[in-house]
Design a protein around this motif. Structure first.
Motif, mmCIF file in Angstrom:
data_model
loop_
_atom_site.group_PDB
_atom_site.id
_atom_site.type_symbol
_atom_site.label_atom_id
_atom_site.label_comp_id
_atom_site.label_asym_id
_atom_site.label_seq_id
_atom_site.Cartn_x
_atom_site.Cartn_y
_atom_site.Cartn_z
ATOM 1 N N PHE A 37 3.706 17.695 -11.915
ATOM 2 C CA PHE A 37 2.758 17.933 -10.833
ATOM 3 C C PHE A 37 1.818 16.736 -10.740
ATOM 4 C CE2 PHE A 37 4.096 22.047 -12.269
ATOM 5 C CZ PHE A 37 4.171 22.827 -11.127
ATOM 6 N N VAL A 38 1.711 16.185 -9.544
ATOM 7 C CA VAL A 38 0.768 15.091 -9.297
ATOM 8 C C VAL A 38 -0.262 15.636 -8.314
ATOM 9 C CG1 VAL A 38 0.450 12.761 -8.381
ATOM 10 C CG2 VAL A 38 2.544 13.331 -9.650
ATOM 11 N N GLN A 39 -1.513 15.673 -8.754
ATOM 12 C CA GLN A 39 -2.583 16.211 -7.912
ATOM 13 C C GLN A 39 -3.230 15.069 -7.124
ATOM 14 O OE1 GLN A 39 -6.677 18.070 -9.171
ATOM 15 N NE2 GLN A 39 -5.022 19.522 -9.590
ATOM 16 N N LEU A 40 -3.255 15.220 -5.803
ATOM 17 C CA LEU A 40 -3.879 14.233 -4.926
ATOM 18 C C LEU A 40 -5.126 14.834 -4.299
ATOM 19 C CD1 LEU A 40 -0.712 12.885 -3.035
ATOM 20 C CD2 LEU A 40 -1.858 11.884 -5.029
ATOM 21 N N TRP A 41 -6.224 14.130 -4.446
ATOM 22 C CA TRP A 41 -7.496 14.524 -3.838
ATOM 23 C C TRP A 41 -7.646 13.677 -2.585
ATOM 24 C CZ3 TRP A 41 -12.871 12.808 -5.824
ATOM 25 C CH2 TRP A 41 -13.868 13.588 -5.235
ATOM 26 N N ASP A 42 -7.601 14.322 -1.437
ATOM 27 C CA ASP A 42 -7.602 13.642 -0.134
ATOM 28 C C ASP A 42 -9.033 13.355 0.300
ATOM 29 O OD1 ASP A 42 -6.922 12.635 2.343
ATOM 30 O OD2 ASP A 42 -6.448 14.586 3.215
ATOM 31 N N VAL A 43 -9.544 12.221 -0.175
ATOM 32 C CA VAL A 43 -10.913 11.802 0.164
ATOM 33 C C VAL A 43 -10.888 10.348 0.616
ATOM 34 C CG1 VAL A 43 -12.051 13.408 -1.419
ATOM 35 C CG2 VAL A 43 -11.413 11.132 -2.227
ATOM 36 N N ASP A 44 -11.937 9.934 1.247
ATOM 37 C CA ASP A 44 -12.065 8.536 1.665
ATOM 38 C C ASP A 44 -13.143 7.907 0.797
ATOM 39 O OD1 ASP A 44 -11.344 6.353 3.082
ATOM 40 O OD2 ASP A 44 -12.491 6.850 4.873
ATOM 41 N N ASP A 45 -12.788 7.671 -0.465
ATOM 42 C CA ASP A 45 -13.766 7.274 -1.462
ATOM 43 C C ASP A 45 -13.480 5.897 -2.062
ATOM 44 O OD1 ASP A 45 -16.074 7.847 -2.919
ATOM 45 O OD2 ASP A 45 -14.934 8.660 -4.603
ATOM 46 N N ALA A 46 -12.588 5.139 -1.420
ATOM 47 C CA ALA A 46 -12.274 3.810 -1.937
ATOM 48 C C ALA A 46 -12.164 2.842 -0.767
ATOM 49 C CB ALA A 46 -10.965 3.844 -2.720
ATOM 50 N N PRO A 47 -12.538 1.601 -0.990
ATOM 51 C CA PRO A 47 -12.499 0.632 0.107
ATOM 52 C C PRO A 47 -11.088 0.186 0.476
ATOM 53 C CG PRO A 47 -13.197 -0.432 -1.911
ATOM 54 C CD PRO A 47 -13.085 1.044 -2.208
ATOM 55 N N PRO A 51 0.844 -1.199 0.000
ATOM 56 C CA PRO A 51 0.000 0.000 0.000
ATOM 57 C C PRO A 51 0.880 1.250 0.000
ATOM 58 C CG PRO A 51 -0.709 -1.552 1.684
ATOM 59 C CD PRO A 51 0.609 -2.041 1.168
ATOM 60 N N LEU A 52 0.450 2.273 -0.725
ATOM 61 C CA LEU A 52 1.183 3.538 -0.814
ATOM 62 C C LEU A 52 0.434 4.596 -0.022
ATOM 63 C CD1 LEU A 52 3.444 5.313 -1.943
ATOM 64 C CD2 LEU A 52 2.034 5.623 -4.006
ATOM 65 N N THR A 53 1.096 5.127 0.986
ATOM 66 C CA THR A 53 0.509 6.138 1.861
ATOM 67 C C THR A 53 1.283 7.433 1.715
ATOM 68 O OG1 THR A 53 -0.131 4.447 3.460
ATOM 69 C CG2 THR A 53 0.018 6.701 4.277
ATOM 70 N N PHE A 54 0.564 8.538 1.667
ATOM 71 C CA PHE A 54 1.194 9.856 1.687
ATOM 72 C C PHE A 54 0.906 10.501 3.027
ATOM 73 C CE2 PHE A 54 0.721 9.048 -2.830
ATOM 74 C CZ PHE A 54 1.941 9.464 -3.322
ATOM 75 N N ARG A 55 1.928 11.095 3.642
ATOM 76 C CA ARG A 55 1.780 11.847 4.895
ATOM 77 C C ARG A 55 1.945 13.320 4.553
ATOM 78 N NH1 ARG A 55 1.396 9.582 9.608
ATOM 79 N NH2 ARG A 55 2.086 11.439 10.681
ATOM 80 N N CYS A 56 1.028 14.114 5.073
ATOM 81 C CA CYS A 56 1.027 15.538 4.767
ATOM 82 C C CYS A 56 0.556 16.294 6.007
ATOM 83 C CB CYS A 56 0.090 15.765 3.590
ATOM 84 S SG CYS A 56 0.016 17.416 2.971
ATOM 85 N N GLU A 57 1.310 17.304 6.400
ATOM 86 C CA GLU A 57 0.931 18.124 7.554
ATOM 87 C C GLU A 57 0.731 17.271 8.810
ATOM 88 O OE1 GLU A 57 -2.343 20.598 6.325
ATOM 89 O OE2 GLU A 57 -1.238 21.309 4.579
ATOM 90 N N GLY A 58 1.604 16.290 9.002
ATOM 91 C CA GLY A 58 1.568 15.471 10.202
ATOM 92 C C GLY A 58 0.525 14.375 10.236
ATOM 93 N N ARG A 59 -0.188 14.173 9.153
ATOM 94 C CA ARG A 59 -1.195 13.112 9.145
ATOM 95 C C ARG A 59 -1.177 12.386 7.799
ATOM 96 N NH1 ARG A 59 -5.391 13.771 6.079
ATOM 97 N NH2 ARG A 59 -5.931 15.782 5.218
ATOM 98 N N ARG A 60 -1.748 11.205 7.809
ATOM 99 C CA ARG A 60 -1.845 10.425 6.581
ATOM 100 C C ARG A 60 -3.014 10.930 5.741
ATOM 101 N NH1 ARG A 60 0.698 5.278 7.130
ATOM 102 N NH2 ARG A 60 1.591 5.092 9.202
ATOM 103 N N LEU A 61 -2.817 10.942 4.422
ATOM 104 C CA LEU A 61 -3.971 11.185 3.560
ATOM 105 C C LEU A 61 -4.908 10.001 3.733
ATOM 106 C CD1 LEU A 61 -2.579 12.575 0.183
ATOM 107 C CD2 LEU A 61 -3.218 13.802 2.258
ATOM 108 N N HIS A 80 -7.261 10.008 -4.337
ATOM 109 C CA HIS A 80 -7.210 9.795 -5.793
ATOM 110 C C HIS A 80 -6.057 10.607 -6.376
ATOM 111 C CE1 HIS A 80 -10.985 7.787 -5.849
ATOM 112 N NE2 HIS A 80 -11.772 8.812 -6.033
ATOM 113 N N VAL A 81 -5.450 10.064 -7.417
ATOM 114 C CA VAL A 81 -4.552 10.843 -8.261
ATOM 115 C C VAL A 81 -5.470 11.414 -9.337
ATOM 116 C CG1 VAL A 81 -2.592 10.798 -9.845
ATOM 117 C CG2 VAL A 81 -2.576 9.357 -7.789
ATOM 118 N N THR A 82 -5.810 12.692 -9.218
ATOM 119 C CA THR A 82 -6.813 13.270 -10.107
ATOM 120 C C THR A 82 -6.227 13.891 -11.364
ATOM 121 O OG1 THR A 82 -6.752 15.333 -8.863
ATOM 122 C CG2 THR A 82 -8.444 13.734 -8.247
#
Length: 172
Positions: free
Chosen positions: A72-82, A32-42, A47-49
Motif C-alpha cells: 500500500f502506498v499512501q498519497l496525500w493530495d496536497v499542494d505543499d511543494a514547489p 516528473p511523476l504525476t498521478f491521475r485519479c478520478e479524472g484529474r491530476r493529483l 506526498h508519499v506519506t
C-alpha cells in the motif's frame, strides 16, 4: 507466499506491481511523476506519506482459502511543494522502505489517496504512460470482486470459445 492449501491472489491484468512501476520509473528518473485519479491530476505537492507491506489470508465467498501479499502506498493530495516529484525521488522513497521492510516486487499494489479532508480511497494503478515531459500513472478505484467467479471466467477463457451449434458437445 503460499501456505499449504492456500491460493495466491494474482495481480489482475489491469493492475501493475510495485516492481513493474519501479522498472518503468528507472528508465526515466528525471521525469516528473504525476498521478491521475478520478479524472484529474493529483496536485504537484503530493506526498508519499506511508508505504506498507502486508501478508493477508482469508476465505473467499466460496469458502476457498486465499493468501496474498500487498503493498500500500499512501498519497496525500496536497499542494505543499514547489516542484513535482520526480520518478527518481518516488523510487528513492520506495527504496528507503525496502531497506527496512521486505517488499515483494510482484505483490499486488494498492494506492490509498486522500487530501487529508476526504476519507482515504483505495485505487489500483495502470501501467505508466511515458510522455516527453512527464510520467503519468492513472489510478482507478479498486473494485470488489468474487474470486470463485473470476477463476471460473479465467478457466472459460483459457478453454476457448465454443464454435459448434448449440447442444453440441462443446456448447451446451
Amino acid at each position: 507466499m503460499n501456505a499449504p492449501g492456500n491460493v495466491n491472489v494474482s495481480v489482475a491484468a489491469d493492475d501493475i506491481t510495485i516492481g513493474e512501476l519501479l522498472e518503468a520509473l528507472d528508465r526515466h528518473p528525471s521525469s516528473p511523476l504525476t498521478f491521475r485519479c478520478e479524472g484529474r491530476r493529483l496536485r504537484k505537492g503530493y506526498h508519499v506519506t506511508e508505504v506498507k507491506a502486508g501478508t493477508f489470508a482469508g476465505l473467499d465467498c466460496g469458502a476457498n482459502p486465499e493468501a496474498w501479499m500487498e503493498i500500500f502506498v499512501q498519497l496525500w493530495d496536497v499542494d505543499d511543494a514547489p516542484e513535482q516529484m520526480t520518478a527518481r525521488k518516488f523510487a528513492a522513497i520506495i527504496g528507503k522502505v525496502a531497506d527496512h521492510l521486505s517488499l515483494d516486487r510482484s505483490a499486488r499494489l494498492t494506492f490509498e489517496v486522500s487530501d487529508g479532508v476526504q476519507p482515504m480511497q483505495l485505487h489500483r494503478a495502470a501501467a505508466p504512460s511515458i510522455g516527453a515531459d512527464e510520467i503519468v500513472v492513472a489510478l482507478s478505484p479498486r473494485p470488489a470482486s468474487c474470486k470463485p467467479r473470476d477463476r471460473w471466467l479465467a478457466e472459460q477463457q483459457a478453454a476457448g470459445s465454443c464454435c459448434g451449434p448449440a447442444g453440441s458437445p462443446c456448447c451446451p
